[in-house]
Design a protein around this motif. Structure first.
Motif, PDB file in Angstrom:
ATOM      1  N   ARG A 153       0.854  -1.193   0.000  1.00 29.14           N
ATOM      2  CA  ARG A 153       0.000   0.000   0.000  1.00 29.14           C
ATOM      3  C   ARG A 153       0.884   1.235   0.000  1.00 29.14           C
ATOM      4  N   ALA A 154       0.409   2.321  -0.605  1.00 31.36           N
ATOM      5  CA  ALA A 154       1.173   3.574  -0.635  1.00 31.36           C
ATOM      6  C   ALA A 154       0.199   4.740  -0.693  1.00 31.36           C
ATOM      7  N   SER A 155       0.565   5.842  -0.069  1.00 37.61           N
ATOM      8  CA  SER A 155      -0.274   7.035  -0.096  1.00 37.61           C
ATOM      9  C   SER A 155       0.586   8.282  -0.052  1.00 37.61           C
ATOM     10  N   VAL A 156       0.039   9.369  -0.606  1.00 44.88           N
ATOM     11  CA  VAL A 156       0.714  10.672  -0.623  1.00 44.88           C
ATOM     12  C   VAL A 156      -0.315  11.729  -0.261  1.00 44.88           C
ATOM     13  N   SER A 157       0.051  12.622   0.628  1.00 43.25           N
ATOM     14  CA  SER A 157      -0.785  13.791   0.906  1.00 43.25           C
ATOM     15  C   SER A 157       0.088  15.033   0.843  1.00 43.25           C
ATOM     16  N   PHE A 158      -0.475  16.101   0.300  1.00 41.64           N
ATOM     17  CA  PHE A 158       0.333  17.301   0.064  1.00 41.64           C
ATOM     18  C   PHE A 158      -0.504  18.547   0.291  1.00 41.64           C
ATOM     19  N   ALA A 159       0.014  19.427   1.135  1.00 45.23           N
ATOM     20  CA  ALA A 159      -0.580  20.743   1.341  1.00 45.23           C
ATOM     21  C   ALA A 159       0.012  21.684   0.300  1.00 45.23           C
ATOM     22  N   VAL A 160      -0.801  22.127  -0.654  1.00 38.11           N
ATOM     23  CA  VAL A 160      -0.300  22.884  -1.797  1.00 38.11           C
ATOM     24  C   VAL A 160       0.292  24.220  -1.378  1.00 38.11           C
ATOM     25  N   ASP A 161      -0.346  24.915  -0.462  1.00 35.94           N
ATOM     26  CA  ASP A 161       0.125  26.236  -0.040  1.00 35.94           C
ATOM     27  C   ASP A 161       0.646  26.178   1.392  1.00 35.94           C
ATOM     28  N   GLU A 162       1.423  27.169   1.752  1.00 38.45           N
ATOM     29  CA  GLU A 162       2.023  27.183   3.094  1.00 38.45           C
ATOM     30  C   GLU A 162       0.973  27.308   4.185  1.00 38.45           C
ATOM     31  N   ALA A 163      -0.149  27.943   3.872  1.00 37.09           N
ATOM     32  CA  ALA A 163      -1.217  28.081   4.876  1.00 37.09           C
ATOM     33  C   ALA A 163      -2.000  26.787   5.048  1.00 37.09           C
ATOM     34  N   ARG A 164      -1.725  25.816   4.205  1.00 34.74           N
ATOM     35  CA  ARG A 164      -2.384  24.512   4.252  1.00 34.74           C
ATOM     36  C   ARG A 164      -3.901  24.596   4.048  1.00 34.74           C
ATOM     37  N   ASN A 165      -4.323  25.560   3.209  1.00 33.03           N
ATOM     38  CA  ASN A 165      -5.737  25.704   2.906  1.00 33.03           C
ATOM     39  C   ASN A 165      -6.192  24.783   1.778  1.00 33.03           C
TER      40      ASN A 165
END
Length: 496
Positions: free
Chosen positions: A254-266
């Motif tokens: 199993r593999a997963s990726v999560s990413f906050a695109v902007d620094e504010a994590r909005n």
């Protein structure tokens, strides 16, 4: 009537107690936990069952600290005074049956000779035969109560209806997290488990006539998590290996990726790919239960030559020398032997799944949005199929056709894997916002689809009990007037 065989009592008593000991302060902890449940209810399965004075217990011993845990536990169950209400009725009805038919036949012939037509003669003969308390025990009578007590205390379904179940399961598990040793640069966990089943129904549920059936399985896994770009990027991967003594081992990465695109994590993206499997259950493997309409027979290799209830047939013949139920029904409708279709049912194998999902969560001022979707593909989907087995003949020649034509067959429910191309997919969208700076408004929609090619497996039924469409609207506030709040939810689910 069913109320003659149960009082519909529903009772439940549960308990839970734990003892914790920390010999070195807060670091190491030793835990003993015991819990259980006792109760009475009605269960709807293949038949209607009175689950009476059922007891289940679990006892666990665990040692753990911040980095690891090791635990072992045992789960035991006791069916108590549980019984099958269908077979209770069947075996009470058997009492005095021969005398009942003699009295019925005599009264029927007498009515016909007296000038009554068949319908009138049947009604008169039925009333006459049923009036004899010794052949038709009336609910509440002393004879009925005596028979009821005897039958519900007898585990042989040819004469009784009692369930005997003292099955046990033993489990050991362990896990170690290396994060502290790696200065928390990585979260690395390694673990494993071992499990042993001990099926003990004395032949009333499983084919354990000659003693408990024991078998085991074990597994091990490793999981790594790494955070990058000021913890905005999270990478996670794992792989697990499992082995059941009846099957080859299985790897499930199993593999997963999560990413906050902007620094504010909005704005956040997430995706994952997962593989999984499930081994056949204890029922899929070793059940041997007469439901009255058919016999359920598990397909473990070790189960094929065990005795089956209410028949002289073996599981090996059932799985290798039977007709499909649909073809027997077609033969009954047409009388054409060419409609009969011989079938060799495959022994049940582990079910496998591959699943992909993608999601987004974002904030736009006062508007919160969460969107996700998934797609899953199944291989060797575990399911049941129904077959008719010739009692004395074989599907290889005309003797099997003769058995079907004369009704000399037995119906079975087998456990196997579907040949259909099966997939499921769906998704959801949720929106939340605040209006008038006071009210919280939420809207959500969920889609769930389950598709398969029916033509590739005509007798397959998925049993997918999930609505295709679900909607929800919520409106509320924790303090609309001072400390007074409210919340209203409206839900709609499609048919299923």
């Amino acid at each position: 009537l069913e109320q003659a065989f149960t009082d519909y009592t529903a009772e439940s008593t549960k308990w839970d107690a734990a003892f914790h000991y920390r010999p070195n302060g807060d670091d190491l902890e030793i835990i003993f936990n015991t819990r259980g449940g006792y109760g009475t209810t009605i269960y709807q399965g293949t038949n209607r069952y009175s689950i009476k004075n059922f007891l289940i217990q679990q006892h666990k011993l665990e040692v753990k600290n911040k980095d690891f845990f090791v635990r072992g536990y045992m789960t035991t169950e006791d069916a108590g005074d549980s019984y099958d209400m269908r077979f209770t009725g069947i075996n009470i009805a058997k009492f005095g049956a021969n005398q009942w038919f003699e009295e019925y036949l005599g009264a029927f012939l007498g009515a016909v000779l007296g000038g009554a037509n068949n319908e009138q003669a049947h009604a008169q003969a039925r009333v006459f035969a049923d009036s004899n308390e010794l052949t038709t025990p009336k609910p509440g009578s002393e004879l009925f109560n005596q028979l009821f007590d005897e039958i519900t205390s007898d585990g042989d379904l040819s004469t009784g209806s009692k369930f005997i179940d003292q099955t046990k399961m033993y489990v050991g598990e362990g896990n170690y997290n290396f994060a502290r040793l790696l200065d928390y640069k990585w979260d690395l966990q390694v673990g494993g488990s071992v499990r042993q089943y001990s099926l003990n129904s004395q032949g009333t549920i499983f084919t354990d006539y000659d003693g408990p059936i024991k078998y085991s399985e074990y597994g091990a896994y490793v999981q790594a998590i790494k955070k990058l770009i000021d913890d905005r990027l999270k990478l996670q991967a794992s792989i697990r290996y499992d082995k059941n003594e009846f099957y080859d081992g299985n790897f499930s990465p199993r593999a997963s990726v999560s990413f906050a695109v902007d620094e504010a994590r909005n704005h956040n993206l997430r995706t994952s790919f997962q593989t999984g499997f499930r081994y056949p259950t204890t029922q899929d493997l070793f059940i041997g239960l007469d439901s009255g309409q058919g016999i359920l027979v598990g397909s473990a290799p070790a189960n094929l030559d065990r005795d089956l209830p209410s028949t002289d047939l073996t599981g090996r013949k059932v799985y290798s020398d039977s007709y499909t139920l649909s073809s027997v029904q077609a033969f009954a409708a047409t009388g054409n032997p060419a409609a009969l279709e011989a079938v060799e049912t495959g022994l049940v194998q582990p079910e496998r799944i591959q699943s992909f999902d993608l999601g987004y969560r974002g904030i736009f001022g006062k508007l919160y949005v969460d969107v996700s979707g998934y797609y899953s593909k199944y291989d060797d989907f575990i399911n049941n199929t129904f077959v008719a087995t010739p009692n004395t003949g074989t599907t290889a020649d005309a003797s099997g056709i003769a058995d079907v034509a004369t009704g000399n067959i037995t119906f079975f429910q087998t456990y196997t894997n579907s040949k259909a191309d099966i997939k499921s997919y769906g998704g959801s969208i949720g929106v939340n916002t605040k209006i008038f700076n006071k009210l919280n408004l939420g809207l959500s929609y969920t889609l769930a689809k389950f598709d398969f090619d029916q033509e590739s497996d005509p007798d397959f039924s998925a049993g997918f009990n999930t609505p295709e469409h679900k909607f929800k609207v919520s409106l509320g506030s924790p303090n609309v007037i001072g400390n007074l709040g409210f919340n209203i939810n409206v839900r709609y689910s499609d048919e299923y």
